[in-house]
Design a protein around this motif. Structure first.
Motif, PDB file in Angstrom:
ATOM      1  N   GLY A  96      38.198 -45.564 -12.062  1.00 51.57           N
ATOM      2  CA  GLY A  96      37.310 -45.615 -13.213  1.00 51.57           C
ATOM      3  C   GLY A  96      37.831 -44.823 -14.394  1.00 51.57           C
ATOM      4  N   TRP A  97      39.007 -44.205 -14.233  1.00 53.06           N
ATOM      5  CA  TRP A  97      39.601 -43.432 -15.328  1.00 53.06           C
ATOM      6  C   TRP A  97      40.981 -44.007 -15.630  1.00 53.06           C
ATOM      7  N   ILE A  98      41.110 -44.725 -16.751  1.00 51.36           N
ATOM      8  CA  ILE A  98      42.366 -45.420 -17.039  1.00 51.36           C
ATOM      9  C   ILE A  98      43.083 -44.920 -18.283  1.00 51.36           C
ATOM     10  N   THR A  99      42.377 -44.182 -19.164  1.00 46.84           N
ATOM     11  CA  THR A  99      43.054 -43.611 -20.325  1.00 46.84           C
ATOM     12  C   THR A  99      43.561 -42.212 -19.969  1.00 46.84           C
ATOM     13  N   THR A 100      43.868 -41.380 -20.977  1.00 44.22           N
ATOM     14  CA  THR A 100      44.406 -40.048 -20.696  1.00 44.22           C
ATOM     15  C   THR A 100      43.410 -39.245 -19.867  1.00 44.22           C
ATOM     16  N   GLY A 101      43.848 -38.863 -18.676  1.00 46.49           N
ATOM     17  CA  GLY A 101      42.946 -38.160 -17.768  1.00 46.49           C
ATOM     18  C   GLY A 101      43.697 -37.407 -16.689  1.00 46.49           C
ATOM     19  N   PRO A 102      43.158 -37.347 -15.482  1.00 45.87           N
ATOM     20  CA  PRO A 102      43.738 -36.498 -14.431  1.00 45.87           C
ATOM     21  C   PRO A 102      45.156 -36.875 -14.023  1.00 45.87           C
ATOM     22  N   LYS A 103      45.482 -38.154 -14.024  1.00 47.90           N
ATOM     23  CA  LYS A 103      46.843 -38.528 -13.606  1.00 47.90           C
ATOM     24  C   LYS A 103      47.870 -38.203 -14.681  1.00 47.90           C
ATOM     25  N   THR A 104      47.481 -38.308 -15.943  1.00 45.39           N
ATOM     26  CA  THR A 104      48.396 -37.897 -17.006  1.00 45.39           C
ATOM     27  C   THR A 104      48.676 -36.407 -16.899  1.00 45.39           C
ATOM     28  N   LYS A 105      47.637 -35.612 -16.655  1.00 46.52           N
ATOM     29  CA  LYS A 105      47.821 -34.169 -16.518  1.00 46.52           C
ATOM     30  C   LYS A 105      48.691 -33.847 -15.302  1.00 46.52           C
ATOM     31  N   LEU A 106      48.492 -34.573 -14.212  1.00 41.69           N
ATOM     32  CA  LEU A 106      49.308 -34.362 -13.020  1.00 41.69           C
ATOM     33  C   LEU A 106      50.767 -34.718 -13.294  1.00 41.69           C
ATOM     34  N   PHE A 107      50.988 -35.829 -13.992  1.00 41.05           N
ATOM     35  CA  PHE A 107      52.350 -36.249 -14.333  1.00 41.05           C
ATOM     36  C   PHE A 107      53.021 -35.201 -15.216  1.00 41.05           C
ATOM     37  N   GLU A 108      52.293 -34.665 -16.174  1.00 38.04           N
ATOM     38  CA  GLU A 108      52.838 -33.604 -17.029  1.00 38.04           C
ATOM     39  C   GLU A 108      53.288 -32.409 -16.198  1.00 38.04           C
ATOM     40  N   ASN A 109      52.462 -32.005 -15.253  1.00 38.43           N
ATOM     41  CA  ASN A 109      52.806 -30.847 -14.415  1.00 38.43           C
ATOM     42  C   ASN A 109      54.033 -31.120 -13.555  1.00 38.43           C
ATOM     43  N   LYS A 110      54.127 -32.349 -13.045  1.00 41.63           N
ATOM     44  CA  LYS A 110      55.270 -32.709 -12.205  1.00 41.63           C
ATOM     45  C   LYS A 110      56.563 -32.742 -13.020  1.00 41.63           C
ATOM     46  N   ILE A 111      56.500 -33.235 -14.259  1.00 38.44           N
ATOM     47  CA  ILE A 111      57.690 -33.264 -15.119  1.00 38.44           C
ATOM     48  C   ILE A 111      58.127 -31.840 -15.453  1.00 38.44           C
ATOM     49  N   ALA A 112      57.156 -30.981 -15.794  1.00 38.67           N
ATOM     50  CA  ALA A 112      57.474 -29.589 -16.116  1.00 38.67           C
ATOM     51  C   ALA A 112      58.172 -28.911 -14.942  1.00 38.67           C
ATOM     52  N   GLU A 113      57.667 -29.139 -13.750  1.00 43.35           N
ATOM     53  CA  GLU A 113      58.281 -28.557 -12.550  1.00 43.35           C
ATOM     54  C   GLU A 113      59.688 -29.122 -12.333  1.00 43.35           C
ATOM     55  N   ASN A 145      50.537 -49.469  -5.898  1.00 46.20           N
ATOM     56  CA  ASN A 145      49.404 -48.823  -5.226  1.00 46.20           C
ATOM     57  C   ASN A 145      48.846 -47.669  -6.052  1.00 46.20           C
ATOM     58  N   GLU A 146      49.730 -46.957  -6.736  1.00 41.72           N
ATOM     59  CA  GLU A 146      49.281 -45.846  -7.582  1.00 41.72           C
ATOM     60  C   GLU A 146      48.461 -46.375  -8.757  1.00 41.72           C
ATOM     61  N   VAL A 147      48.888 -47.502  -9.335  1.00 38.37           N
ATOM     62  CA  VAL A 147      48.133 -48.108 -10.438  1.00 38.37           C
ATOM     63  C   VAL A 147      46.791 -48.636  -9.936  1.00 38.37           C
ATOM     64  N   ILE A 148      46.792 -49.279  -8.780  1.00 38.76           N
ATOM     65  CA  ILE A 148      45.527 -49.775  -8.206  1.00 38.76           C
ATOM     66  C   ILE A 148      44.552 -48.623  -7.998  1.00 38.76           C
ATOM     67  N   ASP A 149      45.065 -47.512  -7.475  1.00 32.37           N
ATOM     68  CA  ASP A 149      44.229 -46.328  -7.269  1.00 32.37           C
ATOM     69  C   ASP A 149      43.623 -45.851  -8.590  1.00 32.37           C
ATOM     70  N   THR A 150      44.428 -45.905  -9.643  1.00 37.68           N
ATOM     71  CA  THR A 150      43.945 -45.498 -10.966  1.00 37.68           C
ATOM     72  C   THR A 150      42.869 -46.451 -11.468  1.00 37.68           C
ATOM     73  N   LEU A 151      43.113 -47.748 -11.342  1.00 35.24           N
ATOM     74  CA  LEU A 151      42.130 -48.743 -11.798  1.00 35.24           C
ATOM     75  C   LEU A 151      40.810 -48.596 -11.050  1.00 35.24           C
ATOM     76  N   LYS A 152      40.881 -48.288  -9.772  1.00 33.69           N
ATOM     77  CA  LYS A 152      39.665 -48.133  -8.967  1.00 33.69           C
ATOM     78  C   LYS A 152      38.948 -46.819  -9.255  1.00 33.69           C
TER      79      LYS A 152
END
Length: 399
Positions: free
Chosen positions: A26-43, A17-24
């Motif tokens: 319109g942003w599939i390369t490095t973007g908001p979800k990559t930045k969010l994932f980085e922040n979550k890993i740092a935390e 579902n998370e991948v489907i949300d990403t595909l829908k």
């Protein structure tokens, strides 16, 4: 007969579902979800910043390049590891300095690490083998004891003021030692999110680091961005802002960024990661109990002061040689149980033999390798399947 896979990915509707949300989106390369994932890993790791990349290998190499380690330099690394730990040293033009295992251990012999340090040594790459954090306290002691030999050759090396300590943390996301989580222990740590890892993004990796005095974490992050995106000073997300199309190429960099599709899988995996770790611990405890009366030695993933990530169930079958070990692996395969060997020491591989390394110089590593069998360990295993693996191992040993 059952068909027990070695390490299939654990993918649920959450990831899909998370991948489907990403595909829908319109942003599939490095973007908001990559930045969010980085922040979550740092935390999660307890650090200020994280950078996500396309692999642990890219992470390790970019760390070396950030510190301008190259020709004329030496980097110490265990001979008992996967090639990624060492190939990156060759990539940057530095000399690989292999260190043998300690006797009856998969960890480096730290006394030999100390002996291997010269004026050319710029970094030590320690491996968190099978998800168990290496003894970084001892490594830092050694680095301090040999500090008088250190000769910096770049600004970053000068600011650090000693040999750089790197964790090849490919196996160990979520592991702890002395109350600290991997990712916050070494100077820099590089994780793998490959398909067979505990937490996967299909392919992928991340680098975390401890703050260096007089060095801004944000500047380090920007340097990783430059190296991983062709040396371009703006990523695609930044360039979408009104009037912000123009960019510069600061260095002739590389292409090893993480995409939002990959990050989407990781975000969902991280959301249930504590359950993943708990299930791996259950399986390890089942193996430990079921195999306890056999002539088998296994790694201790959980101790009073440390907790591994439970990435690999490593066994050594006492008193056997390579031929008998390989015969056992074949018989287990015939019974539907896929196993593996972690690892064939790098000095036995063609690429490293051609660089002049010889396994005869690393006898302890060979002894660890010759009777090692890795049993299936993943969160899709049922209790019944774990019990089946145990029965098969008993039958093969009995035979």
């Amino acid at each position: 007969m059952k068909d027990i896979k070695f390490s299939p990915p654990d993918i649920t509707d959450a990831e899909i579902n998370e991948v489907i949300d990403t595909l829908k989106s319109g942003w599939i390369t490095t973007g908001p979800k990559t930045k969010l994932f980085e922040n979550k890993i740092a935390e999660y790791c307890g650090v200020n910043k994280t950078v996500c990349l396309n692999s642990n290998t890219a992470g390790l190499e970019l760390i070396l390049r950030l510190f301008e380690i190259g020709a004329g330099d030496e980097v110490i690394v265990p001979v008992y590891t996967y090639t990624a730990s060492a190939s990156v040293i060759n990539h940057v033009g530095a000399k690989i300095v292999f260190v043998d295992c300690a006797k009856d251990s998969f960890e480096m012999d730290y006394n030999k690490v100390k002996e291997a340090i010269t004026e050319k040594t710029k970094a030590i790459i320690a491996v968190n083998f099978a998800g168990i954090v290496a003894n970084f306290d001892r490594i830092y002691e050694i680095v301090e004891e040999r500090k008088n030999l250190f000769k910096p050759s770049s600004k970053m090396q000068e600011k650090l003021g000693r040999i750089l300590v790197i964790a090849d943390a490919a196996h160990s996301f979520g592991a702890t030692r002395n109350g600290k989580k991997t990712g916050s222990i070494a100077d820099f740590s590089s994780f793998s999110f490959h398909a067979v890892k505990n937490l996967t993004t299909a392919e992928g990796g991340a680098v975390t680091w401890k703050t260096i005095p007089e060095v801004d974490d944000e500047e380090i992050y920007k340097m990783f961005m430059l190296y991983s995106l062709h040396g371009q000073n703006k990523d695609a997300l930044s360039k979408t802002k009104v009037g912000q199309w123009e960019y510069d190429i600061k260095i002739p960099g590389y292409k090893c960024n993480m995409t939002d599709i990959m990050a989407a899988i990781g975000i969902a995996q991280l959301g249930r990661y504590e359950q993943i770790l708990a299930r791996r611990k259950q399986i390890i405890e089942m193996y430990n109990e079921g195999l306890k009366d056999l002539p088998i030695t296994h790694l201790q993933h959980y101790t009073d002061n440390s907790s591994g990530s439970g990435h690999l169930y490593i066994t050594r079958v006492n008193g056997i040689d390579v031929e008998r070990r390989n015969e056992m692996i074949g018989k287990l395969a015939e019974m539907g149980v896929t196993t593996n060997v972690h690892y064939k020491p790098l000095a036995m591989m063609t690429a490293y033999k051609e660089l002049g390394y010889d396994i005869k110089d690393y006898p302890n590593a060979y002894d660890m390798y010759k009777n090692e069998i890795t049993l299936p360990l993943h969160t899709l295993l049922t209790d019944e399947e774990v019990e089946y693996v145990i029965r098969c191992v008993k039958e093969v040993l009995g035979g």
